[in-house]
Design a protein around this motif. Structure first.
Motif, PDB file in Angstrom:
ATOM      1  N   THR A 127      16.504 -50.387  19.149  1.00 58.22           N
ATOM      2  CA  THR A 127      16.014 -49.398  20.110  1.00 58.22           C
ATOM      3  C   THR A 127      17.072 -49.065  21.148  1.00 58.22           C
ATOM      4  O   THR A 127      17.268 -47.902  21.496  1.00 58.22           O
ATOM      5  CB  THR A 127      14.756 -49.927  20.822  1.00 58.22           C
ATOM      6  N   LEU A 131      19.086 -45.227  21.951  1.00 58.09           N
ATOM      7  CA  LEU A 131      18.911 -44.447  23.188  1.00 58.09           C
ATOM      8  C   LEU A 131      19.802 -43.201  23.317  1.00 58.09           C
ATOM      9  O   LEU A 131      19.286 -42.133  23.639  1.00 58.09           O
ATOM     10  CB  LEU A 131      19.101 -45.345  24.414  1.00 58.09           C
ATOM     11  N   LEU A 135      18.907 -38.343  24.263  1.00 58.34           N
ATOM     12  CA  LEU A 135      19.192 -37.712  25.551  1.00 58.34           C
ATOM     13  C   LEU A 135      19.628 -36.263  25.388  1.00 58.34           C
ATOM     14  O   LEU A 135      20.001 -35.821  24.310  1.00 58.34           O
ATOM     15  CB  LEU A 135      20.273 -38.520  26.268  1.00 58.34           C
ATOM     16  N   SER A 136      19.594 -35.548  26.511  1.00 58.89           N
ATOM     17  CA  SER A 136      19.975 -34.140  26.506  1.00 58.89           C
ATOM     18  C   SER A 136      21.483 -34.003  26.313  1.00 58.89           C
ATOM     19  O   SER A 136      22.266 -34.484  27.147  1.00 58.89           O
ATOM     20  CB  SER A 136      19.564 -33.513  27.840  1.00 58.89           C
ATOM     21  N   LEU A 197      19.814 -45.189  11.488  1.00 55.59           N
ATOM     22  CA  LEU A 197      18.380 -45.264  11.180  1.00 55.59           C
ATOM     23  C   LEU A 197      18.085 -44.843   9.750  1.00 55.59           C
ATOM     24  O   LEU A 197      17.291 -45.480   9.051  1.00 55.59           O
ATOM     25  CB  LEU A 197      17.580 -44.388  12.151  1.00 55.59           C
TER      26      LEU A 197
ATOM     27  N   ILE B 241      10.688 -34.009  23.235  1.00 52.32           N
ATOM     28  CA  ILE B 241      12.092 -34.364  23.457  1.00 52.32           C
ATOM     29  C   ILE B 241      12.996 -33.154  23.192  1.00 52.32           C
ATOM     30  O   ILE B 241      13.928 -32.885  23.950  1.00 52.32           O
ATOM     31  CB  ILE B 241      12.499 -35.582  22.600  1.00 52.32           C
ATOM     32  N   ASN B 245      15.270 -31.525  26.198  1.00 52.64           N
ATOM     33  CA  ASN B 245      16.727 -31.616  26.141  1.00 52.64           C
ATOM     34  C   ASN B 245      17.429 -30.291  25.912  1.00 52.64           C
ATOM     35  O   ASN B 245      18.640 -30.212  26.036  1.00 52.64           O
ATOM     36  CB  ASN B 245      17.133 -32.564  25.002  1.00 52.64           C
ATOM     37  N   PHE B 286      16.600 -37.290  35.236  1.00 52.49           N
ATOM     38  CA  PHE B 286      16.242 -36.476  34.081  1.00 52.49           C
ATOM     39  C   PHE B 286      16.195 -37.291  32.791  1.00 52.49           C
ATOM     40  O   PHE B 286      15.335 -37.079  31.940  1.00 52.49           O
ATOM     41  CB  PHE B 286      17.244 -35.326  33.934  1.00 52.49           C
ATOM     42  N   LEU B 287      17.127 -38.235  32.624  1.00 55.23           N
ATOM     43  CA  LEU B 287      17.217 -38.976  31.363  1.00 55.23           C
ATOM     44  C   LEU B 287      16.276 -40.175  31.305  1.00 55.23           C
ATOM     45  O   LEU B 287      15.840 -40.575  30.231  1.00 55.23           O
ATOM     46  CB  LEU B 287      18.656 -39.461  31.133  1.00 55.23           C
ATOM     47  N   VAL B 290      12.936 -40.123  29.278  1.00 56.13           N
ATOM     48  CA  VAL B 290      13.128 -40.152  27.819  1.00 56.13           C
ATOM     49  C   VAL B 290      13.464 -41.568  27.362  1.00 56.13           C
ATOM     50  O   VAL B 290      12.983 -42.038  26.330  1.00 56.13           O
ATOM     51  CB  VAL B 290      14.241 -39.179  27.388  1.00 56.13           C
ATOM     52  N   MET B 291      14.301 -42.259  28.161  1.00 54.17           N
ATOM     53  CA  MET B 291      14.695 -43.614  27.772  1.00 54.17           C
ATOM     54  C   MET B 291      13.500 -44.562  27.797  1.00 54.17           C
ATOM     55  O   MET B 291      13.298 -45.353  26.878  1.00 54.17           O
ATOM     56  CB  MET B 291      15.815 -44.110  28.701  1.00 54.17           C
ATOM     57  N   THR B 294      11.286 -43.812  24.886  1.00 54.14           N
ATOM     58  CA  THR B 294      11.834 -44.308  23.624  1.00 54.14           C
ATOM     59  C   THR B 294      11.553 -45.793  23.460  1.00 54.14           C
ATOM     60  O   THR B 294      11.164 -46.250  22.390  1.00 54.14           O
ATOM     61  CB  THR B 294      13.355 -44.071  23.597  1.00 54.14           C
ATOM     62  N   ILE B 295      11.746 -46.540  24.558  1.00 53.84           N
ATOM     63  CA  ILE B 295      11.557 -47.982  24.460  1.00 53.84           C
ATOM     64  C   ILE B 295      10.076 -48.308  24.249  1.00 53.84           C
ATOM     65  O   ILE B 295       9.721 -49.114  23.395  1.00 53.84           O
ATOM     66  CB  ILE B 295      12.141 -48.686  25.703  1.00 53.84           C
ATOM     67  N   ARG B 298       8.820 -47.129  20.624  1.00 51.37           N
ATOM     68  CA  ARG B 298       9.881 -47.250  19.614  1.00 51.37           C
ATOM     69  C   ARG B 298       9.352 -47.262  18.176  1.00 51.37           C
ATOM     70  O   ARG B 298       9.934 -46.649  17.298  1.00 51.37           O
ATOM     71  CB  ARG B 298      10.756 -48.460  19.893  1.00 51.37           C
ATOM     72  N   LYS B 299       8.233 -47.952  17.972  1.00 44.31           N
ATOM     73  CA  LYS B 299       7.718 -48.073  16.600  1.00 44.31           C
ATOM     74  C   LYS B 299       7.486 -46.705  15.963  1.00 44.31           C
ATOM     75  O   LYS B 299       7.988 -46.416  14.898  1.00 44.31           O
ATOM     76  CB  LYS B 299       6.409 -48.864  16.613  1.00 44.31           C
ATOM     77  N   LEU B 301       8.401 -43.741  17.050  1.00 48.46           N
ATOM     78  CA  LEU B 301       9.542 -42.838  17.151  1.00 48.46           C
ATOM     79  C   LEU B 301      10.546 -43.095  16.046  1.00 48.46           C
ATOM     80  O   LEU B 301      10.953 -42.182  15.338  1.00 48.46           O
ATOM     81  CB  LEU B 301      10.198 -43.073  18.511  1.00 48.46           C
ATOM     82  N   LEU B 302      10.911 -44.349  15.852  1.00 47.39           N
ATOM     83  CA  LEU B 302      11.921 -44.679  14.855  1.00 47.39           C
ATOM     84  C   LEU B 302      11.391 -44.376  13.461  1.00 47.39           C
ATOM     85  O   LEU B 302      12.112 -43.887  12.604  1.00 47.39           O
ATOM     86  CB  LEU B 302      12.343 -46.148  14.969  1.00 47.39           C
ATOM     87  N   ILE B 305      11.582 -40.547  12.913  1.00 48.65           N
ATOM     88  CA  ILE B 305      12.909 -39.989  12.627  1.00 48.65           C
ATOM     89  C   ILE B 305      13.220 -40.115  11.144  1.00 48.65           C
ATOM     90  O   ILE B 305      13.589 -39.154  10.482  1.00 48.65           O
ATOM     91  CB  ILE B 305      14.003 -40.723  13.444  1.00 48.65           C
TER      92      ILE B 305
END
Lengths: 315, 312
Positions: A127, A131, A135-136, A197, B241, B245, B286-287, B290-291, B294-295, B298-299, B301-302, B305
């Motif tokens: 994870t 990261l 991000l943008s 990934l 996201i 972004n 701003f970031l 999102v961080m 994501t954390i 995570r399950k 999201l990953l 993808i």
């Protein structure tokens, strides 16, 4: 309800069920559900595409909308394809594409391979590695510009510390030799996790029994790696390359913030060049032809690539 | 199954792999950590050589990010002592706070446009995905593929006709225009992903509901939707996201009222060049969402993808 094999296999609802349905017919529901999406896609995707094709045959300039518009035939296309500057932009893009994909595949696959050893806490570290890609890109480009500052930038400091050079002796963004590499570094930092990934998904799709069988046959670990792991991950890896290739061919936000295409036009990728033509020089017709050429190029290359990918999958 | 397996990596190779991955993760975090630190530095600390890791933290960057300031005469400063902690910070430079900066507005625009377009993409996308999954629609696969392939166009290329169209329709620099645009860009992927999730839901549930006298719409709403919730949520994160972004459309099609944060952050300029702590503070604010997102997620999201990629 009885669960016969044919109802399970049927894709659409069987007739005997359909007869009992109240309310609107399926056909009406289908169109009500799909209609708005189709409309939006026509308005935002298809119509603009057709308009671009139309504009590409004209000398229209968006900053002078009231001027007479002439159809110039294929002149815009002719000028683009014979313009030597555009070939320089294409070269810059090719350099960027090749090296970002090279490093991302190399590092991404290695990381995936290591993570697949299933050490303790591997999902947490995965994870953290992921990261940057969330991000943008514009904001990322902007803050890497800070890291790349000569003298004060952290990147220069660390490189100088390791190599023993003077930190003000090189400019990552200001020099013609280094600028193309500075964008490769940032893109690799940002997008290696994506390749990782996809590779990880590939590695996890290999069933254990294949390795077990190889072990019974006394195949060495190295041999297992080259005859099982690599061929089984290859379709996934190729897919990751396809996505990164398409994305980086379109690359705009990250690089425009980082270098703005400079110094000179050493990092002026095709998208940045296109933006200059369309929104700074306002040669709308010319830029439209340029856009169509880019689209056809990506689409053509991607189609050839997908054919190759399908061949690999069949094996 | 016995605890011993030939495919289970040895302890030593696990330890070795773990160390390398952790080193990579730490190195990859350095730029992000540096930006967050820079947000708490004073301008002179931010550009000092050698770079400072230990420094006296200050909220100056954040104050500068959210305010506009003007220089004042010593008499004025003396006559009006600072009222708040943030005014005190500004006073060190003989300045007073003139008003709020545009950052708050731009951030809010990002929130409105991000959530607005995500809601619309998911709303329309789920309906369409259900229809594509359950009904026979002529040319469905070709249509989806063609629409997905329009994503291969560089955003700048798409922006040319959109720019002209929006100018005609009066949608330039409006929230509605940006929401519709981001929805248009997102929806092909959303339908594609959602169709995959809905395909996995067995038909039997709906059929049972239909036989029980539900209408098709009720069956969709009460049976399919709850089962697709996870898929909908992870698709929503992707749409959000993307919109959050996005930069190319935003910088070309918005300039004021509807401008989002990504084109705004790089333009934050302090007295005498770029105000790096303020820029870093803006980037951090701003970031960070999102961080954290994501954390926490995570399950899903990953999985999302790789799922989205592998399906195609």
């Amino acid at each position: 309800m009885t669960d016969t094999p044919d109802t399970r296999a049927a894709k659409a609802t069987p007739d005997r069920v359909a007869r009992k349905i109240k309310g609107l017919s399926d056909r009406a529901i289908a169109w009500i559900f799909v209609g708005p999406t189709i409309f939006l896609l026509l308005a935002i995707n298809i119509f603009p595409l057709i308009w671009t094709v139309n504009l590409s045959f004209t000398n229209f300039r968006a900053n002078r909308p009231n001027r007479d518009v002439d159809y110039v035939g294929l002149r815009n296309y002719e000028r683009i394809l014979t313009d030597s500057d555009i070939w320089l932009n294409m070269q810059a893009t090719a350099h960027f594409l090749f090296w970002t994909i090279f490093f991302q595949v190399l590092i991404g696959f290695t990381l995936a391979y290591l993570i697949n050893k299933k050490f303790k806490g591997n999902d947490l570290w995965t994870t953290i590695i992921v990261l940057p890609m969330m991000l943008s890109p514009a904001v990322v480009g902007n803050f890497w510009k800070f890291l790349y500052q000569p003298q004060i930038g952290l990147f220069n400091y660390i490189v100088a510390f390791i190599s023993g050079k003077d930190p003000s002796s090189f400019e990552m963004l200001g020099s013609v030799q280094l600028a193309p590499w500075s964008i490769v570094i940032v893109d690799t930092w940002m997008w290696t996790p994506f390749v990782m990934l996809i590779c990880l998904a590939g590695l996890r799709s290999i069933p254990d029994y294949i390795y077990e069988a190889a072990e019974v046959d006394r195949a060495s670990k190295l041999r297992q790696f080259f005859t099982i792991t690599i061929p089984m991950v290859l379709p996934f890896l190729m897919l990751a390359v396809l996505f990164r290739g398409i994305e980086n061919f379109k690359m705009f936000d990250l690089v425009v913030q980082l270098t703005g295409g400079g110094p000179g036009s050493t990092t002026e990728l095709t998208s940045i060049n296109l933006k200059r033509e369309a929104f700074e020089k306002w040669r709308t017709g010319y830029a439209s032809a340029y856009a169509i050429i880019l689209f056809v190029t990506v689409f053509g290359l991607a189609s050839i690539y997908v054919k190759a990918l399908n061949k690999v999958k069949e094996r | 199954m016995s605890s011993f397996s030939v495919t289970e990596p040895s302890k030593r190779s696990k330890w070795f792999a773990g160390t390398l991955v952790i080193i990579y993760a730490l190195v990859t975090m350095v730029p992000l950590a540096w930006i967050m630190l820079t947000g708490f530095k004073s301008p002179s600390d931010a550009i000092s050589y050698p770079p400072k890791v230990v420094f006296e933290p200050t909220l100056e960057g954040y104050v500068n990010l959210f305010t506009t300031r003007t220089r004042q005469t010593p008499e004025f400063l003396e006559a009006n002592p600072p009222q708040t902690w943030y005014e005190e910070i500004v006073r060190e430079y003989d300045m007073v706070i003139a008003g709020p900066s545009k950052f708050g507005e731009r951030f809010l625009n990002s929130v409105i446009i991000g959530f607005g377009s995500t809601f619309l993409s998911i709303f329309l996308g789920t309906l369409a995905a259900y229809a594509f999954s359950r009904f026979k629609i002529p040319l469905a696969d070709d249509l989806l593929f063609f629409i997905l392939s329009t994503r291969m166009m560089p955003p700048i290329a798409v922006a040319i006709p959109i720019f002209l169209m929006y100018r005609q329709l009066g949608l330039s620099d409006t929230h509605l225009g940006m929401i519709l645009l981001y929805t248009g860009v997102n929806i092909s992927l959303a339908v594609w992903l959602l169709k995959g999730f809905i395909d996995e839901i067995p038909l039997e549930y709906e059929e049972a509901a239909l036989i029980d006298g539900y209408t098709r719409f009720q069956a969709f709403y009460k049976v399919v939707l709850p089962q697709a919730a996870t898929g909908i949520a992870s698709t929503a994160i992707f749409c959000l996201i993307f919109a959050w972004n996005e930069y190319a459309f935003a910088v070309l099609l918005t300039s004021g009222t509807a401008q989002t944060a990504p084109p705004f952050i790089p333009t934050i300029i302090g007295v005498g060049g770029l105000d790096w702590p303020a820029v870093a503070a803006g980037a951090t604010i701003f970031l960070l969402p999102v961080m954290i997102f994501t954390i926490l997620l995570r399950k899903h999201l990953l999985r999302g993808i790789t799922f989205g990629a592998v399906r195609k």
